[in-house]
Write a protein that holds these residues in place. Structure first.
Motif, short mmCIF file in Angstrom:
data_model
loop_
_atom_site.label_atom_id
_atom_site.label_comp_id
_atom_site.label_asym_id
_atom_site.label_seq_id
_atom_site.Cartn_x
_atom_site.Cartn_y
_atom_site.Cartn_z
N HIS A 79 1.51 6.65 8.63
CA HIS A 79 1.62 5.65 7.89
C HIS A 79 3.11 5.65 8.52
O HIS A 79 3.66 4.49 8.68
N GLU A 83 3.83 -2.35 11.81
CA GLU A 83 3.48 -3.34 11.49
C GLU A 83 3.61 -4.29 12.30
O GLU A 83 4.92 -4.36 12.12
N ARG A 97 3.28 -10.56 0.00
CA ARG A 97 4.00 -8.77 -0.19
C ARG A 97 2.91 -8.30 -1.09
O ARG A 97 2.31 -6.99 -1.02
N ARG A 98 2.47 -9.09 -2.22
CA ARG A 98 1.55 -8.40 -3.66
C ARG A 98 0.00 -8.06 -2.76
O ARG A 98 -0.43 -7.26 -2.96
N ILE A 100 -0.67 -7.73 0.50
CA ILE A 100 -0.59 -6.33 1.42
C ILE A 100 -0.21 -5.07 0.91
O ILE A 100 -1.12 -4.12 1.67
N ASP A 101 0.43 -4.99 -0.04
CA ASP A 101 0.56 -3.25 -0.99
C ASP A 101 -0.28 -3.60 -1.40
O ASP A 101 -1.20 -2.29 -1.38
N ASP A 102 -1.41 -4.50 -1.75
CA ASP A 102 -2.56 -3.61 -2.78
C ASP A 102 -4.11 -3.74 -1.86
O ASP A 102 -4.50 -2.53 -1.79
N LYS A 104 -2.90 -1.62 1.48
CA LYS A 104 -2.07 -0.72 1.46
C LYS A 104 -2.96 0.33 0.54
O LYS A 104 -3.51 1.81 0.12
N TRP A 105 -2.59 -0.04 -0.67
CA TRP A 105 -3.11 1.30 -1.85
C TRP A 105 -4.60 0.93 -2.15
O TRP A 105 -4.80 2.26 -1.93
#
Length: 110
Positions: A79, A83, A97-98, A100-102, A104-105
């Motif tokens: 981790h 990036e 951002r959403r 990217i987070d989605d 990554k999740w």
């Protein structure tokens, strides 16, 4: 954060779940469940005020098993990769951002 960890039974002192108001004493063993890892510490002495890290490490002994530490190192190496974002396109928007987070999740679940 500590209060929430106690209330969700992630902090154990001498194998007993504790409340946030529990008073720690020298010689006690503390187990902390954090993000899938079980960290174990033994209290050597108590301090009356906040101190820097070099002094604080003399007050406890890390009893965390080697396999737990290796699990954390493996996670950290995976981790900690930085990036990359193309130069000149600016900061990510809220929608970026959403996304990217989605991404990554869902990539961590595989």
């Amino acid at each position: 954060m500590a209060t929430n960890a106690c209330k969700t039974n992630k902090i154990f002192v001498d194998d007993v779940a504790v409340k946030p108001s529990f008073l720690i004493q020298s010689g006690m063993t503390i187990e902390v469940k954090k993000e899938g890892y079980l960290l174990t510490f033994k209290v050597l002495k108590l301090l009356s005020k906040r101190v820097g890290a070099p002094i604080a490490v003399t007050c406890y002994e890390d009893l965390t098993p080697a396999e737990e530490k290796n699990k954390f190192k493996d996670w950290y190496v995976y981790h900690s990769k930085s990036e990359v974002r193309d130069k000149g396109i600016g900061r990510p928007t809220k929608r970026d951002r959403r996304d990217i987070d989605d991404f990554k999740w869902h990539s961590d679940e595989e």
